[in-house]
Design a protein around this motif. Structure first.
Motif, PDB file in Angstrom:
ATOM      1  N   ASN A   1      37.272  57.182  47.472  1.00 32.82           N
ATOM      2  CA  ASN A   1      37.305  57.607  45.808  1.00 32.82           C
ATOM      3  C   ASN A   1      38.652  58.417  45.540  1.00 32.82           C
ATOM      4  OD1 ASN A   1      34.893  56.901  45.789  1.00 32.82           O
ATOM      5  ND2 ASN A   1      33.988  58.455  46.698  1.00 32.82           N
ATOM      6  N   GLU A   2      38.844  59.339  46.343  1.00 31.71           N
ATOM      7  CA  GLU A   2      40.535  59.872  45.880  1.00 31.71           C
ATOM      8  C   GLU A   2      41.938  59.095  45.408  1.00 31.71           C
ATOM      9  OE1 GLU A   2      40.940  63.662  45.616  1.00 31.71           O
ATOM     10  OE2 GLU A   2      38.227  63.309  45.418  1.00 31.71           O
ATOM     11  N   VAL A   3      41.912  57.745  46.486  1.00 29.40           N
ATOM     12  CA  VAL A   3      42.456  57.232  45.943  1.00 29.40           C
ATOM     13  C   VAL A   3      42.640  55.931  45.220  1.00 29.40           C
ATOM     14  CG1 VAL A   3      43.718  55.563  47.463  1.00 29.40           C
ATOM     15  CG2 VAL A   3      43.573  56.846  48.573  1.00 29.40           C
ATOM     16  N   LYS A   4      40.917  56.143  44.641  1.00 32.18           N
ATOM     17  CA  LYS A   4      40.977  55.292  43.878  1.00 32.18           C
ATOM     18  C   LYS A   4      41.316  55.995  42.437  1.00 32.18           C
ATOM     19  CE  LYS A   4      37.323  52.246  42.184  1.00 32.18           C
ATOM     20  NZ  LYS A   4      37.125  52.621  41.115  1.00 32.18           N
ATOM     21  N   LYS A   5      40.624  57.372  42.014  1.00 30.83           N
ATOM     22  CA  LYS A   5      40.756  58.338  40.901  1.00 30.83           C
ATOM     23  C   LYS A   5      42.590  58.362  40.887  1.00 30.83           C
ATOM     24  CE  LYS A   5      38.388  61.423  41.991  1.00 30.83           C
ATOM     25  NZ  LYS A   5      38.021  63.251  42.682  1.00 30.83           N
ATOM     26  N   ARG A   6      42.997  58.381  41.641  1.00 29.44           N
ATOM     27  CA  ARG A   6      43.894  58.618  41.559  1.00 29.44           C
ATOM     28  C   ARG A   6      45.192  57.159  40.564  1.00 29.44           C
ATOM     29  NH1 ARG A   6      42.934  62.257  44.117  1.00 29.44           N
ATOM     30  NH2 ARG A   6      44.452  63.844  45.282  1.00 29.44           N
ATOM     31  N   LEU A   7      44.401  56.368  40.999  1.00 23.81           N
ATOM     32  CA  LEU A   7      45.865  54.540  41.150  1.00 23.81           C
ATOM     33  C   LEU A   7      44.772  54.840  39.767  1.00 23.81           C
ATOM     34  CD1 LEU A   7      44.918  52.918  44.371  1.00 23.81           C
ATOM     35  CD2 LEU A   7      47.221  53.598  43.115  1.00 23.81           C
ATOM     36  N   ASP A   8      43.934  54.534  39.000  1.00 19.51           N
ATOM     37  CA  ASP A   8      42.681  55.151  38.066  1.00 19.51           C
ATOM     38  C   ASP A   8      43.592  55.571  36.892  1.00 19.51           C
ATOM     39  OD1 ASP A   8      38.996  54.704  39.122  1.00 19.51           O
ATOM     40  OD2 ASP A   8      40.688  52.777  38.814  1.00 19.51           O
ATOM     41  N   TYR A   9      43.820  57.284  37.679  1.00 21.60           N
ATOM     42  CA  TYR A   9      45.180  57.519  36.931  1.00 21.60           C
ATOM     43  C   TYR A   9      46.314  56.310  35.841  1.00 21.60           C
ATOM     44  CZ  TYR A   9      47.757  60.947  35.317  1.00 21.60           C
ATOM     45  OH  TYR A   9      48.413  62.101  34.441  1.00 21.60           O
ATOM     46  N   GLN A  10      46.445  56.384  37.374  1.00 22.75           N
ATOM     47  CA  GLN A  10      48.345  55.442  37.127  1.00 22.75           C
ATOM     48  C   GLN A  10      47.474  54.529  35.967  1.00 22.75           C
ATOM     49  OE1 GLN A  10      50.554  56.386  37.632  1.00 22.75           O
ATOM     50  NE2 GLN A  10      49.891  58.216  39.218  1.00 22.75           N
ATOM     51  N   VAL A  11      46.520  53.564  36.266  1.00 25.31           N
ATOM     52  CA  VAL A  11      46.745  52.716  35.435  1.00 25.31           C
ATOM     53  C   VAL A  11      46.400  52.597  33.745  1.00 25.31           C
ATOM     54  CG1 VAL A  11      44.314  51.075  35.060  1.00 25.31           C
ATOM     55  CG2 VAL A  11      45.258  50.608  36.801  1.00 25.31           C
ATOM     56  N   ALA A  12      45.122  54.287  33.626  1.00 33.08           N
ATOM     57  CA  ALA A  12      45.075  54.174  32.569  1.00 33.08           C
ATOM     58  C   ALA A  12      46.522  54.559  31.888  1.00 33.08           C
ATOM     59  CB  ALA A  12      43.365  56.173  32.567  1.00 33.08           C
ATOM     60  N   MET A  13      46.912  55.314  32.563  1.00 33.44           N
ATOM     61  CA  MET A  13      48.267  55.983  32.531  1.00 33.44           C
ATOM     62  C   MET A  13      48.633  54.814  31.310  1.00 33.44           C
ATOM     63  SD  MET A  13      49.554  59.723  31.557  1.00 33.44           S
ATOM     64  CE  MET A  13      51.155  59.122  31.809  1.00 33.44           C
ATOM     65  N   GLN A  14      48.948  53.630  31.654  1.00 33.37           N
ATOM     66  CA  GLN A  14      50.051  52.872  31.771  1.00 33.37           C
ATOM     67  C   GLN A  14      48.950  52.083  30.451  1.00 33.37           C
ATOM     68  OE1 GLN A  14      50.393  50.112  34.720  1.00 33.37           O
ATOM     69  NE2 GLN A  14      52.010  50.738  35.704  1.00 33.37           N
ATOM     70  N   ASN A  15      47.609  52.226  30.274  1.00 31.40           N
ATOM     71  CA  ASN A  15      46.396  51.259  29.381  1.00 31.40           C
ATOM     72  C   ASN A  15      47.306  52.342  27.906  1.00 31.40           C
ATOM     73  OD1 ASN A  15      46.058  49.693  30.366  1.00 31.40           O
ATOM     74  ND2 ASN A  15      44.009  49.983  30.877  1.00 31.40           N
ATOM     75  N   LEU A  16      46.886  54.008  27.934  1.00 28.66           N
ATOM     76  CA  LEU A  16      46.832  54.037  27.384  1.00 28.66           C
ATOM     77  C   LEU A  16      48.818  54.127  26.188  1.00 28.66           C
ATOM     78  CD1 LEU A  16      45.865  56.499  25.383  1.00 28.66           C
ATOM     79  CD2 LEU A  16      47.228  57.798  27.153  1.00 28.66           C
ATOM     80  N   ARG A  17      49.384  53.858  27.507  1.00 34.56           N
ATOM     81  CA  ARG A  17      50.560  53.904  26.913  1.00 34.56           C
ATOM     82  C   ARG A  17      50.950  52.593  25.776  1.00 34.56           C
ATOM     83  NH1 ARG A  17      56.207  55.231  27.900  1.00 34.56           N
ATOM     84  NH2 ARG A  17      55.077  57.247  29.450  1.00 34.56           N
ATOM     85  N   ARG A  18      50.366  51.901  26.686  1.00 32.11           N
ATOM     86  CA  ARG A  18      50.653  50.332  25.871  1.00 32.11           C
ATOM     87  C   ARG A  18      50.334  50.416  24.368  1.00 32.11           C
ATOM     88  NH1 ARG A  18      48.472  45.474  27.551  1.00 32.11           N
ATOM     89  NH2 ARG A  18      47.985  46.388  29.685  1.00 32.11           N
ATOM     90  N   GLN A  19      48.347  51.507  24.612  1.00 34.06           N
ATOM     91  CA  GLN A  19      48.091  51.294  23.616  1.00 34.06           C
ATOM     92  C   GLN A  19      48.945  51.778  22.495  1.00 34.06           C
ATOM     93  OE1 GLN A  19      44.051  50.729  23.497  1.00 34.06           O
ATOM     94  NE2 GLN A  19      43.112  50.592  21.961  1.00 34.06           N
ATOM     95  N   LYS A  20      48.744  52.854  22.707  1.00 34.30           N
ATOM     96  CA  LYS A  20      49.662  53.820  21.935  1.00 34.30           C
ATOM     97  C   LYS A  20      51.088  53.395  21.403  1.00 34.30           C
ATOM     98  CE  LYS A  20      47.654  57.301  21.524  1.00 34.30           C
ATOM     99  NZ  LYS A  20      46.455  56.874  21.048  1.00 34.30           N
ATOM    100  N   GLU A  21      51.919  52.278  21.983  1.00 30.79           N
ATOM    101  CA  GLU A  21      52.579  51.118  21.253  1.00 30.79           C
ATOM    102  C   GLU A  21      52.562  50.310  20.645  1.00 30.79           C
ATOM    103  OE1 GLU A  21      54.374  49.908  25.111  1.00 30.79           O
ATOM    104  OE2 GLU A  21      55.768  51.536  25.128  1.00 30.79           O
ATOM    105  N   GLN A  22      51.121  49.318  20.856  1.00 31.93           N
ATOM    106  CA  GLN A  22      50.443  48.860  20.076  1.00 31.93           C
ATOM    107  C   GLN A  22      50.798  49.063  18.577  1.00 31.93           C
ATOM    108  OE1 GLN A  22      47.760  46.773  22.467  1.00 31.93           O
ATOM    109  NE2 GLN A  22      47.389  45.196  21.816  1.00 31.93           N
ATOM    110  N   ASP A  23      49.341  50.077  18.765  1.00 30.79           N
ATOM    111  CA  ASP A  23      49.200  51.272  17.460  1.00 30.79           C
ATOM    112  C   ASP A  23      50.222  51.387  16.315  1.00 30.79           C
ATOM    113  OD1 ASP A  23      46.511  52.277  18.761  1.00 30.79           O
ATOM    114  OD2 ASP A  23      46.367  50.476  18.222  1.00 30.79           O
TER     115      ASP A  23
END
Lengths: 252, 87
Positions: A189-211
């Motif tokens: 769970n802990e590892v997944k949380k950290r990985l999810d965070y990274q993924v979310a960060m990347q998605n956010l960045r792409r989203q923001k760039e896209q917008d």
């Protein structure tokens, strides 16, 4: 020796003797309970007492005289003795004799009449005593018997201790396993949380760039629309609409 | 037959001639006399009284003995009731 002045110094002759044998030797040669004698079980009471004839003379006396004088011997002896005592007046006949005769008559009559009843009553009392004590003994035996059986049952139960230990071992193994899996899950769970965070960060960045890009493109496009182009596009739209309404009227 | 010392023999086995010496060998100390009385009592008790179905003879013999003994002790008093002087 010099420090304890009260201890008298043993004379040299005593000190020269060899030490006693009992020092350091176990007393294993002495035997205890070598005889079979023991207080229990007590032998049972004899059924009947010694035989007594006429209530006064033991049977042994008659048996003693039987070989020499036969059956009537003791009676002859008794008669002779009685006559001798009377004739020599070793036994004096006086008022006490009459009293004794009356008393003996009454006593003998009483014994003959009530003897068996009294004997039965006394026997009954004895029986009750014996029965009560026997009951106590039987109860004690019973209790000991049940205790023996309970003990045997406990011994049988103790044989199953291997099963008990197996079950306990299984329990512990299960506990360890559960603990291990729990921690594994936690790690995951802990590892997944950290990985999810990274993924979310990347998605956010792409989203923001896209917008941001879309916004910028739109802004630029809107800015680049000149009024001339706006008029042309509106006129074109009106023409298209007219054409469409014509085709819609045609299909109706 | 195994040889038994004279002092250990029972009274019934003692020959008449040895009676004197047997009597002399007996234990006449107070403890000995007490022991003899106790043994006699135990023998009588275990034979006639300490049984399942005791009879009349047990106590009647004791009472008869008492009667005879009391007659013997009071004979000097009863002597005066004799009917004849010479027997």
């Amino acid at each position: 020796r010099a420090l304890c002045p009260l201890v008298p110094a043993a004379p040299a002759a005593l000190r020269a003797l060899p030490p006693p044998v009992a020092v350091g030797v176990l007393h294993t040669t002495r035997q205890l309970h070598t005889t079979q004698q023991s207080l229990a079980p007590v032998p049972p009471l004899p059924e009947k007492g010694g035989e007594v004839r006429h209530g006064l003379i033991p049977e042994e006396f008659f048996q003693f005289l039987y070989p020499k004088t036969g059956v009537t011997g003791p009676y002859m002896l008794g008669t002779g003795l009685l006559l001798y005592l009377l004739s020599k007046e070793i036994y004096v006949v006086n008022h006490e004799t009459a009293a004794a005769a009356c008393i003996l008559t009454v006593i003998i009559y009483g014994i003959k009449k009530f003897g068996p009843d009294v004997a039965a009553f006394a026997d009954k009392l004895n029986e009750e005593k014996v029965a009560s004590v026997q009951a106590v003994k039987d109860e004690a035996m019973q209790a000991l018997q049940t205790a023996i059986e309970a003990e045997k049952k406990e011994q049988w139960r103790a044989e199953g201790r291997s099963y008990l230990f197996d079950a306990k071992r299984n329990n512990i193994a299960m506990l360890l396993e559960a603990n291990y899996r729990e921690r594994l899950l936690m790690v995951y769970n802990e590892v997944k949380k950290r990985l999810d965070y990274q993924v979310a960060m990347q998605n956010l960045r792409r989203q923001k760039e896209q917008d941001h890009m879309i916004q910028w493109v739109e802004k630029n496009v809107v800015q680049s629309i000149t009024p001339q182009q706006q008029k042309e596009s509106i006129a074109k739209c009106i023409l298209d609409l007219k054409a469409l309404s014509k085709s819609a009227h045609a299909t109706l | 037959p195994p040889a038994v010392l004279l002092k250990d023999m029972k009274l019934m086995d003692v020959k008449l001639g040895q009676l004197g010496s047997w009597l002399a060998m007996r234990d006449f100390t107070p403890g000995g006399i007490l022991g003899a009385v106790r043994r006699g009592y135990e023998r009588y008790y275990n034979k006639y009284i300490n049984v399942r179905k005791g009879g009349l003879g047990g106590i009647s013999m004791v009472l008869a003995g008492y009667v005879v003994l009391s007659y013997a002790w009071s004979y000097s008093h009863i002597k005066h009731d004799r009917r004849r002087k010479y027997h």
